[in-house]
Design an enzyme around this catalytic site. Structure first.
Site, PDB file in Angstrom:
ATOM      1  N   HIS A 260       0.865  -1.183   0.000  1.00 29.04           N
ATOM      2  CA  HIS A 260       0.000   0.000   0.000  1.00 29.04           C
ATOM      3  C   HIS A 260       0.901   1.232   0.000  1.00 29.04           C
ATOM      4  CE1 HIS A 260      -2.861   2.934   1.716  1.00 29.04           C
ATOM      5  NE2 HIS A 260      -3.830   2.080   1.406  1.00 29.04           N
TER       6      HIS A 260
ATOM      7  N   ASP B  55       2.937  -4.561   7.911  1.00 30.57           N
ATOM      8  CA  ASP B  55       1.708  -3.774   7.833  1.00 30.57           C
ATOM      9  C   ASP B  55       0.539  -4.743   7.939  1.00 30.57           C
ATOM     10  OD1 ASP B  55      -0.563  -2.438   7.047  1.00 30.57           O
ATOM     11  OD2 ASP B  55       0.207  -1.817   5.097  1.00 30.57           O
TER      12      ASP B  55
ATOM     13  N   LYS C 194     -10.416  -0.389  10.305  1.00 32.02           N
ATOM     14  CA  LYS C 194     -10.601  -1.547   9.426  1.00 32.02           C
ATOM     15  C   LYS C 194     -10.943  -2.796  10.236  1.00 32.02           C
ATOM     16  CE  LYS C 194      -7.221   0.179   6.067  1.00 32.02           C
ATOM     17  NZ  LYS C 194      -8.054   0.757   5.012  1.00 32.02           N
TER      18      LYS C 194
END
Lengths: 142, 411
Positions: free
Chosen positions: B127, B204, B230
């Protein structure tokens, strides 16, 4: 003499009033996208590209001998292209001054205003801004 | 409807108020949990109850409210510690989110250890949040970034990973689960390999904690970040796990209140102990408390039950979407979590997403903040359906039927 920008917007609003549901509306936009005359290859270049995050739009402008501005456009997404076709229909073949001062309300009236929202990031909002900038530039004698 | 063991998706759905709303005249079918998940009532209540009954600034007050607020906030830190298996709450730092956590590591550990002539490893699937902080630092410091490329199925090129490790990187930073492809990387394996090569490891976990049981000690990682929103919690809060010995040696990043031992113009300033050394200013107290509630909620539902439920949804989505002519999936790794990413021949993702929205179906289209990946595969982006605890097989059927209908309109 072509009709004015406001009349063209009214025509489009009437045209869209005939559609009963969202599917018919989007089917019409899709067909407008498919029918939009392709850009000349020399116009489909990086300089004319308006890069949205979601879809890309190409916009070219030419000022004719009669002083009227002609727009052509393309997009890699068909719905964006159909909406670009509506923008071209409203603003192309008009005087530079009329383009620069145009008040575009028809997307609101046909319930598609969200497509101009920056969160869509489809390049359309920047396209409209660019069309008006062309209007201003050509008014200034460009 | 679906029920896997004790897991009842009906009972889950009843806890998410937002799922009762309509979008464009249809019941909302939300397939964008990888961007942000919805909140169960337990989380909404935890945040509201704190604001209504306990709010005060934490850590410094002598009065009762300050004490209660501090206990709630530090209680949440303990819940988080337990959920991710950290050895101590000193290793659990509240940050703004995964992005913030990565920036913290880049600006402290990274600034201290990555110098000209050094290198670090990233992967093609990262990302932007795990690319740009390193690029910014590399530009300043002059170290090199080595990129592990992907196989066609969206798994890491293992030979290339090994080859990069031979170059002696100081740091290896990669995602646990890909937000764009769903690939689950073997964190334990690559962490061990990276450590053998002398590198520290940052993972991550923004897309892993919502779907998988994560134990940072078992994985062996040095740093692990994730975002609250999330994982059924609020926005603006997240966690950076760091190995205590590393955190002790790292300089502080943001200066201010809370993070100090004592402040003096004459004698200089000393810093607070972990984890407060890295938590300058008044934190997102209600967010931290609600994140604790979110992880507690996940624990009560059962993370393995969630994993199994979402696996069933992903399998069903692959099977049903494959019926659409011209369907191409991106990310077909053997081990996937929570995401189905696809394109249909001759159809732009933006068009598909726009028409699905008209049907009340929320998907994400575009590059999913993974432009280097999309550029490499020479695609403008994909349509991504991502799953949460509350999605049903029937919704997946609506998605597949909706895609088929939209494709017919667009072709």
């Amino acid at each position: 003499m072509a009709t004015g920008i406001d009349e063209r917007q009214e025509e489009i609003v009437e045209e869209f009033a005939m559609f009963g549901d969202w599917m018919e509306k989007y089917e019409h936009i899709i067909s407008l996208g498919k029918e939009l005359a392709p850009l000349d290859p020399e116009d489909k270049v990086e300089d004319n590209l308006i890069k949205g995050c979601q879809s890309r739009v190409w916009l070219a402008a030419k000022k004719g001998d009669d002083g009227r501005v002609m727009f052509t456009a393309d997009s890699d997404a068909i719905i964006t292209k159909g909406l670009a076709a509506l923008m071209v229909r409203v603003l192309s073949d008009a005087s530079a001054a009329d383009i620069a001062s145009a008040n575009l309300s028809f997307l609101d009236d046909i319930g598609l205003h969200s497509h101009l929202s920056p969160t869509r990031s489809n390049g359309l909002q920047s396209m409209v801004k660019q069309m008006k900038l062309y209007g201003l530039a050509f008014t200034a004698g460009g | 409807m679906t029920s896997t063991g004790h897991f009842s998706v009906d009972a889950i759905r009843a806890q998410f108020p937002i799922l009762s709303r309509e979008v464009n005249g249809h019941p909302l079918a939300y397939f964008d949990s990888a961007a942000s998940a919805h909140k169960p009532q337990a989380v909404i209540d935890a945040q509201a109850r704190y604001l209504a009954e306990k709010h005060s600034n934490i850590h410094r007050g002598v009065h009762s409210l300050a004490q209660e607020a501090t206990e709630a906030y530090e209680g949440a830190r303990e819940i988080i510690r337990g959920h991710i298996g950290a050895a101590s709450t000193q290793e659990v730092l509240f940050v703004g989110g995964a992005t913030d956590g990565i920036n913290l590591v880049a600006q402290t550990w990274g600034r201290q250890h990555l110098q000209q002539g050094d290198c670090m490893v990233l992967t093609r699937m990262e990302h932007h949040s795990n690319i740009v902080p390193w690029q910014m630092l590399a530009e300043e410091k002059g170290f090199r970034i080595l990129v592990v490329e992907l196989n066609a199925d969206g798994t890491l090129d293992e030979d290339m990973f090994q080859a990069h490790l031979l170059q002696g990187p100081k740091l290896v930073a990669f995602m646990h689960v890909s937000n764009a492809l769903g690939t689950v990387n073997d964190v334990k394996h690559w962490t061990a390999k990276s450590h053998e090569a002398g590198a520290k490891v940052l993972v991550d976990g923004a897309q892993a904690v919502p779907h998988l049981q994560v134990n940072v000690q078992d994985l062996g990682v040095d740093f692990y970040v994730f975002s609250g929103h999330k994982t059924y919690g609020p926005t603006g809060i997240g966690v950076l796990y760091g190995r205590q010995s590393l955190l002790e040696d790292m300089p502080p990043w943001r200066g201010g209140g809370e993070m100090i031992g004592s402040v003096s113009f004459e004698q200089g300033t000393t810093y607070n102990e972990l984890p407060y050394k890295f938590e300058a200013g008044t934190p997102h107290i209600s967010g931290g408390i609600a994140l604790g509630a979110a992880l507690q909620w996940m624990g009560q539902v059962g993370v393995s039950a969630l994993t199994a439920h979402e696996h069933a949804l992903t399998q069903h989505a692959h099977a049903r979407l494959a019926e659409v002519q011209g369907m191409r999936f991106y990310g077909t790794a053997p081990c996937k979590a929570g995401v189905v990413s696809f394109l249909v021949d001759g159809v732009h993702p933006y068009d598909l997403g726009t028409l699905l929205d008209q049907l009340g179906i929320a998907v994400r289209t575009g590059h999913h903040c993974a432009e280097p990946l999309m550029d490499k595969w020479n695609i403008p982006g994909t349509v991504r359906a991502s799953f949460g605890a509350y999605n049903t097989l029937q919704e997946v059927d609506r998605l597949a039927d909706g895609v088929a209908r939209a494709v017919t309109m667009l072709r």
